[in-house]
Design an enzyme around this catalytic site. Structure first.
Site, PDB file in Angstrom:
ATOM      1  N   CYS A 156       0.638  -1.416   0.099  1.00  0.00           N
ATOM      2  CA  CYS A 156      -0.092  -0.124  -0.092  1.00  0.00           C
ATOM      3  C   CYS A 156       0.653   1.379   0.084  1.00  0.00           C
ATOM      4  CB  CYS A 156      -0.794  -0.088   1.107  1.00  0.00           C
ATOM      5  SG  CYS A 156      -2.050  -1.290   1.120  1.00  0.00           S
TER       6      CYS A 156
ATOM      7  N   HIS B  78      -8.947   3.470  -2.677  1.00  0.00           N
ATOM      8  CA  HIS B  78      -7.557   3.050  -2.424  1.00  0.00           C
ATOM      9  C   HIS B  78      -7.027   2.150  -3.599  1.00  0.00           C
ATOM     10  CE1 HIS B  78      -3.980   1.916  -0.471  1.00  0.00           C
ATOM     11  NE2 HIS B  78      -4.469   0.850   0.334  1.00  0.00           N
TER      12      HIS B  78
END
Length: 399
Positions: A72, A348
């Site tokens: 991430c 995201h």
């Protein structure tokens, strides 16, 4: 950046979204692709040289293209490479590009999102033994066991349980993070979601892994973001001073013994990494959190926003629930945190997230954020974290 969207919403390929974001960044900067000397491209779910395929949409100039994957934290890692190329004198103009085309459903626990067979709703079991994050999940399992819920939600949900047990943090305080960020995203045309919810509505949403409900969890998303990183002499040579935002300091940290020694999910999901990266940035910039006006931080789950408040020095350990509840991290408060809506509501797409944070801060520092503009914003901080692990903190200032 492109708008972040639910996977399969639009009929486009990753190179289409990369072209949109890359062209937008170059046009915004007033820089042609022929001036770009190197390209750092972040992505997690595409094949090895997908960075080249994406960059070729901008031009076939033969420049080096680097494919970056740091879970991430991939987007901020690509940005950091671009900065290092420029700061080290290797190049005067580098493009940082990040994108992701994702599948619907919850992420698993592995670097490829599968968790070795433990996808959405799966227990995972022995598949995690071969995962790069096996050590992290082993810490969780030793203390909390392993349940049949999405692994990433599970490890962060267990961090929330520990925070509640240790400090008295309430479910309403966790939900206040989601309510704030969904409210902020209502003014963001780039956000995947633009609906506002009350704390009660956040609490009443479907539970993913207690105490986290669906509206406190970041979704899977499609999208791309890009940034043009240039030297000061390039800015002067091309008259870009009015558009430029300075990277004052930036740091990446990875796990240390502190991440694992306590057996706590609070540590294993990255609070020590974030704290160390922030400390390095403050020391390098000669600035502190008290000088920051606007923050884009990695709220993959509501609890991580609270953990990051503490890591960044916005409050003492255990006081983050009270901080968000007080209004200190929204408009009219001491800082505005995640004016974009954050990962929870903006979306995201892993490879794009860290660069999109910097895009938002750039617009804020230029005074170009329109309905979500933070008044008199001069200094911004971005925080991007990846389990497995890496934490990148970037301090920006209007040049």
């Amino acid at each position: 950046m492109t708008r972040f969207e639910k996977p399969e919403t639009r009929d486009w390929q990753y190179w289409d979204m990369a072209r949109e974001a890359g062209t937008g960044a170059l046009t915004d900067a007033g820089v042609p692709y022929t001036a770009v000397e190197q390209v750092a491209v972040g992505h997690c779910f595409q094949a090895s040289t997908a960075g080249q395929r994406a960059a070729y949409e901008l031009g076939l100039t033969g420049v080096p293209v680097y494919n970056v994957n740091n879970n991430c934290a991939t987007g901020a890692t690509a940005l950091m490479l671009a900065r290092q190329f420029v700061e080290g004198g290797a190049s005067d103009c580098v493009l940082a590009l990040g994108f992701e085309k994702m599948a619907r459903g919850a992420l698993g626990g592995g670097a490829d999102g599968t968790g070795g067979g433990g996808g959405a709703g799966g227990a995972g079991g022995g598949g995690f033994a071969t995962s790069p994050v096996a050590r992290h999940y082993a810490v969780m399992a030793a203390r909390h066991g392993f349940e049949r819920t999405p692994p990433t939600a599970q490890i962060f949900g267990n961090a929330a349980r520990e925070h509640m047990e240790k400090y008295g943090t309430t479910e309403a305080q966790l939900a206040a993070v989601g309510a704030k960020n969904h409210r902020h995203s209502a003014n963001n045309p780039y956000a995947q979601f633009q609906d506002a919810y009350t704390v009660d509505e956040i609490l009443a949403a479907r539970t993913v892994h207690s105490p986290l409900t669906k509206l406190q969890c970041s979704p899977t998303s499609d999208g791309a973001a890009a940034a043009v990183v240039v030297s000061e002499r390039f800015v002067e040579r091309h008259g870009l001073g009015e558009r430029a935002v300075e990277i004052v300091a930036q740091a990446m940290t990875t796990d240390t013994e502190e991440s694992f020694a306590s057996g706590s999910c609070i540590d294993v999901v990255g609070q020590p990494m974030s704290r160390a990266a922030a400390r390095q940035v403050y020391d390098g910039a000669g600035l502190g959190i008290e000088d920051v006006d606007v923050v884009e931080l990695h709220d993959c789950f509501s609890v991580n926003e609270l953990l990051t408040y503490e890591a960044l020095g916005m409050c003492e350990p255990g006081e983050s629930g009270e901080l968000v509840e007080s209004g200190a991290t929204t408009y009219g408060g001491r800082w505005v945190v995640n004016p974009s809506g954050g990962l929870i509501s903006k979306g995201h797409p892993l490879g794009a997230t860290g660069i999109a944070q910097v895009a938002e801060l750039t617009w804020q520092l230029r005074g170009e954020a329109r309905a979500r503009q933070v008044a008199h914003a001069r200094v911004g901080l971005a925080h991007n974290i990846g389990l497995g692990g890496a934490a990148v903190v970037t301090l920006l200032r209007r040049a």
